[in-house]
Scaffold this active site. Structure first.
Site, PDB file in Angstrom:
ATOM      1  N   ASP A   8      -4.462  47.311  51.745  1.00  0.00           N
ATOM      2  CA  ASP A   8      -4.998  46.257  50.877  1.00  0.00           C
ATOM      3  C   ASP A   8      -3.892  45.300  50.446  1.00  0.00           C
ATOM      4  O   ASP A   8      -2.932  45.696  49.793  1.00  0.00           O
ATOM      5  CB  ASP A   8      -5.677  46.889  49.650  1.00  0.00           C
ATOM      6  CG  ASP A   8      -6.810  47.824  50.068  1.00  0.00           C
ATOM      7  OD1 ASP A   8      -7.527  47.502  51.034  1.00  0.00           O
ATOM      8  OD2 ASP A   8      -6.962  48.888  49.432  1.00  0.00           O
ATOM      9  N   ASP A  17       1.038  48.511  54.689  1.00  0.00           N
ATOM     10  CA  ASP A  17       0.121  48.821  53.603  1.00  0.00           C
ATOM     11  C   ASP A  17      -1.234  48.235  54.018  1.00  0.00           C
ATOM     12  O   ASP A  17      -1.287  47.357  54.884  1.00  0.00           O
ATOM     13  CB  ASP A  17       0.632  48.176  52.309  1.00  0.00           C
ATOM     14  CG  ASP A  17      -0.317  48.384  51.154  1.00  0.00           C
ATOM     15  OD1 ASP A  17      -0.788  49.531  50.982  1.00  0.00           O
ATOM     16  OD2 ASP A  17      -0.618  47.406  50.437  1.00  0.00           O
TER      17      ASP A  17
HETATM   18 MG   LIG Z   1      -1.426  46.750  48.669  1.00  0.00          MG
END
Ligand SMILES: [Mg+2]
Ligand SMILES: [Zn+2]
Length: 198
Positions: A28, A26
């Site tokens: 962020d 992922d």
């Molecule tokens: Mg995230």
């Protein structure tokens, strides 16, 4: 709304193989600290240990793919071009550390778009698996939200790590190994690999 093909940053030629393995990250909260709708390069602060983690998995023959929800685009908080500028900066920093990111798949939609790529839907993962001719069982994912894990599980990936804020104390989430740091993932993977050999 129909799902558009996710933006891909770099696709080197000749990298796919039947035996390929992908480490899905992922963005962020895993690659960079999640500051809620990161919209400027100045907002990028890398999560501690991300480059060491990627180096470790590259040495274990994993290709690195970023899979990220970016509903800030649908919300009009930043444009596709601004997103791409941030990704270019991130990928350049990876390159400076000697790490190749195979591709970045992103969902630009909002919740009301009902697309198939916004996590917890598996679209970002399934598209990468198809494109790079990779079996889900050969892959690992790392996320910082339960929806990251749900999406990976829905794509058939069973080795998933949920990176949690050290302040939080929930401890477990179905289908994942909960960790407090990226370094912990490397330690666990090393241990699991050793156990598998013996
Ligand atoms: Mg995230
Ligand atoms: Zn989408």
């Amino acid at each position: 709304m129909k799902c558009t093909a996710p933006f891909q940053t770099t696709i080197p030629e000749g990298v796919k193989s039947e035996m390929s393995k992908i480490l899905f990250l992922d963005r962020d909260g895993v690659v960079n600290i999640d500051k809620h709708f990161v919209s400027r390069v100045e907002d990028i602060v890398f999560v501690e240990g991300i480059f060491q983690l990627c180096k470790y998995f590259e040495e274990h023959d994993y290709q690195i793919v970023i899979a990220t929800n970016q509903s800030g685009i649908a919300r009009g908080l930043f444009s596709e071009q601004e997103f791409q500028a941030i990704m270019s900066f991130i990928l350049e920093e990876f390159r400076r550390h000697g790490i190749v990111v195979l591709a970045c798949f992103h969902c630009p939609h909002g919740l009301e778009d009902n697309c198939t790529c916004r996590k917890p839907m598996p679209g970002l993962f399934t598209q990468a698996l198809r494109q790079f001719n990779t079996e889900a069982e050969n892959c690992i994912s790392i996320g910082d939200r339960e929806r990251d894990i749900e999406a990976a599980l829905a794509a058939g990936i069973s080795q998933n790590y949920l990176l949690q804020d050290p302040q939080m104390n929930t401890g477990h989430f179905f289908g994942s190994i909960v960790v407090k740091s990226l370094d912990e993932i490397v330690q666990i993977h090393q241990r699991l690999s050793l156990e598998a050999q013996n």
